[in-house]
Design an enzyme around this catalytic site. Sequence first.
Site, PDB file in Angstrom:
ATOM      1  N   GLU A  94       0.830  -1.201   0.000  1.00 51.51           N
ATOM      2  CA  GLU A  94       0.000   0.000   0.000  1.00 51.51           C
ATOM      3  C   GLU A  94       0.867   1.255   0.000  1.00 51.51           C
ATOM      4  OE1 GLU A  94      -4.136  -1.317   2.224  1.00 51.51           O
ATOM      5  OE2 GLU A  94      -2.693  -0.109   3.334  1.00 51.51           O
ATOM      6  N   CYS A  95       0.646   2.116  -0.971  1.00 53.95           N
ATOM      7  CA  CYS A  95       1.256   3.444  -1.053  1.00 53.95           C
ATOM      8  C   CYS A  95       2.789   3.352  -1.057  1.00 53.95           C
ATOM      9  CB  CYS A  95       0.743   4.328   0.077  1.00 53.95           C
ATOM     10  SG  CYS A  95       0.945   6.097  -0.242  1.00 53.95           S
ATOM     11  N   ALA A  96       3.435   3.479   0.096  1.00 55.72           N
ATOM     12  CA  ALA A  96       4.884   3.328   0.139  1.00 55.72           C
ATOM     13  C   ALA A  96       5.300   1.967  -0.406  1.00 55.72           C
ATOM     14  CB  ALA A  96       5.392   3.506   1.565  1.00 55.72           C
ATOM     15  N   SER A 106      -1.010  -0.733  -4.678  1.00 53.70           N
ATOM     16  CA  SER A 106      -1.771   0.458  -5.048  1.00 53.70           C
ATOM     17  C   SER A 106      -1.509   1.572  -4.049  1.00 53.70           C
ATOM     18  CB  SER A 106      -3.274   0.162  -5.087  1.00 53.70           C
ATOM     19  OG  SER A 106      -3.832   0.202  -3.786  1.00 53.70           O
TER      20      SER A 106
END
Length: 492
Positions: free
Chosen positions: A368-370, A462
């Site tokens: 997620e993200c990072a 994502s």
Amino acid sequence: MVSVPAVVVAAPASGSGKTTLATGLIGALRRAGHRVAPFKVGPDYIDPGYHGLAAGRPGRNLDPVLCGAERVVPLYRHGSAGCDIAVVEGVMGLFDGRIDEHNTEPVAEGSTAQIAAMLGAPVVLVVDARGHSQSLAALLHGFATFDSGIRLGGVILNRVGSERHEQVLRAACARVGLPVLGALPRLDELSIPSRHLGLVPAVEHGSAAQSAVDAMTDLVAAHIDLAAVAALASSHTAGSAWNPAEELRMAAEGASTAAGIAPVSEGISVDAAAIGEPGAAPADGPIIAVAGGAAFTFGYAEHRELLEAAGARVVVFDPLRDELPSGTAGLVIPGGFPEEHAASLAANTHLLTTIADRARSGLPIHAECAGLLYLTRSLDGHRMAGVVEADAEFGPRLTLGYRDAVALTDSPLWQAGERVRGHEFHRTRLTTPSPDALAWAWRAPSGETIREGAILRNVHASYLHTHPAGNPRAITRFVSAAADFVQDNVLA
């Protein structure tokens, strides 16, 4: 189980000093002998780190948007078990929450006011006193009467300029019948380093974070009436505490669905009777490696509790310096600040190569993200794992907000067509689009349809942050996929 009394620390607007006051209050109450349960309203990952340092126990989040309103009280009762008082730090202004043009209620979804009403807890309003005089009475009158379901129990005056200034402000509070629980002077030297997404996480700030927490504790202990705050605290909640094993069992039996998620098809078989108790993962359960350290600090305490209840053995490792834990059958790479540590992450070339090889062999990965950035080919010119065929860079603007997303592609966590509530919180961007199957689609506030993320083999990557407590089915599926990976591979 008796409901643990609470106070909700709120403010008229962001930047009023809630985090300083809440963290210092947690620390001061603990120092006075209380067992304090720390909470933060909303999807914030950073403030709970400071709360946890002050309390000596994990800081937790209460987010009706990501977890579902029905889970707020159970999660509160779970997180406050064994404590005698709780401190709940609000988000933004007291009545600020998810922006929904169709909402006609005075209390916005996800707002501090909504959480205070759910808990039946009094609100302590922190007011930045700079620029305020007698007119403060009018502001307080508005906040006290705007919604009859919210009980404003007292005021803390922050950044008071002088004794005379404090006298005037106390008179204004008395005029509307609100007690002043304390007044803090203006202090330029008390600060916590911040960056583009807010405060620097406590894990990154190291010993300086503990020093900052100690300073906040000293400040509150010297200027706040702790006895009055403790006497004010109360809550009115009923029902059982959240239990990760029971949550997973209900999800497996189809008796409950995650917040905002439609019922799913029978694509994955789960034995409800095989789900264990939290903290009691079997010795032969699949190993789920969770990235941590300074670069990956965004996570929820309930995530580990759910993974273990689903039968996994959780091992935390630091991608800045560690290898992938031996026997890893599933990998979670949460959010954080990889852009601040890109060179050091790139220097651990063996780990990058190992993760790329394992991804190609079918290792279940939830990024997620990072985590998405770490799986790209490069971040700000530094080599990353290269699992996702895209490049990333620090961007010109912050992307922030709740999203009602639809899964576009089957993955080890979600099936195509499932609806999930998530949250974006980043200031990076992909400079080249990934050719892989997309993870999510949602409607932006502008009306534009956004499609993002990458699904390849057993990798789900994502920008969207989700809360595991709001998505128990995804946890069960992920651990099941990890168990399948163990059976199909000889792990080293």
